[in-house]
Design a protein around this motif. Sequence first.
Motif, short mmCIF file in Angstrom:
data_model
loop_
_atom_site.label_atom_id
_atom_site.label_comp_id
_atom_site.label_asym_id
_atom_site.label_seq_id
_atom_site.Cartn_x
_atom_site.Cartn_y
_atom_site.Cartn_z
N VAL A 224 0.81 -1.22 0.00
CA VAL A 224 0.00 0.00 0.00
C VAL A 224 0.85 1.28 0.00
O VAL A 224 0.32 2.37 0.18
N ASP A 225 2.14 1.13 -0.22
CA ASP A 225 3.04 2.30 -0.14
C ASP A 225 2.61 3.44 -1.07
O ASP A 225 2.68 4.61 -0.71
N LYS A 226 2.15 3.08 -2.27
CA LYS A 226 1.76 4.13 -3.23
C LYS A 226 0.58 4.94 -2.69
O LYS A 226 0.49 6.15 -2.91
N GLY A 227 -0.31 4.27 -1.99
CA GLY A 227 -1.45 4.98 -1.38
C GLY A 227 -1.00 5.89 -0.25
O GLY A 227 -1.47 7.02 -0.13
N VAL A 228 -0.09 5.40 0.55
CA VAL A 228 0.43 6.21 1.66
C VAL A 228 1.13 7.45 1.11
O VAL A 228 0.96 8.56 1.62
N GLU A 229 1.90 7.26 0.02
CA GLU A 229 2.57 8.41 -0.62
C GLU A 229 1.56 9.49 -0.99
O GLU A 229 1.78 10.67 -0.77
N LEU A 230 0.44 9.06 -1.57
CA LEU A 230 -0.58 10.03 -1.99
C LEU A 230 -1.20 10.74 -0.79
O LEU A 230 -1.45 11.94 -0.82
N LEU A 231 -1.45 9.99 0.28
CA LEU A 231 -2.04 10.59 1.46
C LEU A 231 -1.09 11.62 2.07
O LEU A 231 -1.52 12.69 2.53
N LEU A 232 0.19 11.31 2.02
CA LEU A 232 1.18 12.27 2.54
C LEU A 232 1.26 13.50 1.63
O LEU A 232 1.35 14.63 2.10
N LYS A 233 1.17 13.24 0.32
CA LYS A 233 1.21 14.34 -0.64
C LYS A 233 0.10 15.36 -0.36
O LYS A 233 0.31 16.56 -0.45
N TRP A 234 -1.07 14.85 0.00
CA TRP A 234 -2.22 15.74 0.25
C TRP A 234 -2.37 16.08 1.73
O TRP A 234 -3.36 16.68 2.12
N ASP A 235 -1.40 15.68 2.52
CA ASP A 235 -1.40 16.05 3.94
C ASP A 235 -2.66 15.58 4.68
O ASP A 235 -3.24 16.32 5.48
N VAL A 236 -3.08 14.36 4.41
CA VAL A 236 -4.29 13.83 5.06
C VAL A 236 -3.95 13.53 6.53
O VAL A 236 -2.97 12.84 6.80
N PRO A 237 -4.74 14.05 7.47
CA PRO A 237 -4.45 13.78 8.88
C PRO A 237 -4.52 12.29 9.18
O PRO A 237 -5.39 11.58 8.66
N VAL A 238 -3.63 11.81 10.03
CA VAL A 238 -3.56 10.37 10.29
C VAL A 238 -4.86 9.83 10.88
O VAL A 238 -5.28 8.71 10.58
N ASN A 239 -5.55 10.63 11.68
CA ASN A 239 -6.78 10.10 12.29
C ASN A 239 -7.93 10.00 11.29
O ASN A 239 -9.01 9.50 11.60
N GLN A 240 -7.71 10.47 10.06
CA GLN A 240 -8.73 10.31 9.02
C GLN A 240 -8.55 8.98 8.27
O GLN A 240 -9.41 8.57 7.50
#
Length: 263
Positions: A224-240
């Motif tokens: 799932v690394d590619k998904g995590v990269e995208l979430l980090l790119k958009w600064d998605v809060p971890v609790n979301q």
Amino acid sequence: MAGYKVIADWHTHTRYSDGRGTVEDNVRAAAEKGLTEIAITDHGPKGIFIGVKSAETYLDIKKDIEALKERYPVRVLLGAEANVTGLNGEIDIAPEISKEMDILLVGLHPQAVAETWRENLGWMLPNFLGRVNQTLKKRMRNANTKALLNAMYNHPINVVTHPGLMMDVDLDEIAGASAATGCAVEINTGHAYNKDEVIKAALRWAAPLAVNSDAHYPDTVGEVDKGVELLLKWDVPVNQVLNAVPVSARQEVHPSDIIRNVH
Ligand SMILES: [Zn+2]
Ligand SMILES: [Zn+2]
């Protein structure tokens, strides 16, 4: 922001539907990847060529899971990726079967057999064949959105899989319903589609997210690394992100404790 780690993969397939591995193969792979939790979520029975033989197959999967208990340091959830089979939000897993499950995923798949001939010809078939013109494209997008929204409001769904893949939807409508129902919107790393738009809609509505592999092979469980990269790119809060923890957090967290209480 701090990084985070996905500790559960809530979307994997086995040879009971269109995956290649056994239940044990997927669980072993999850253990090797260091996941805390995995869900076995084979396709609902109305998916042509991709679904389980019948709804009772899930009871066989449940037996497989029980036989594996304690053999791997991974919590194993019984689930399904149900198909939406009607514009009123019908799905192909009956409540008497889904009540045996730990997690319920639902997704739009154009290979599904719909409830009526009218829906098969006027809805599934045009989606399956692809969009031929703007008018039809818009009509299908409206129909797909309506069907998925009805499913989200009418069934105890934990995760909506890959919104926008194969069957176009209004992502803001889906993210709004996700925020209202607590049903997570999936970031699916097993398929190529516009995940940036899904994340942006989820951020606009503060919709819960889940990052899953949709593994059809044991090798891709937990990839799932590619998904995590995208979430980090958009600064998605971890609790979301329901199946992730901050990198510093202890690993004994069982994320499904969070989602199972949403309905
Ligand atoms: Zn799917
Ligand atoms: Zn899937």
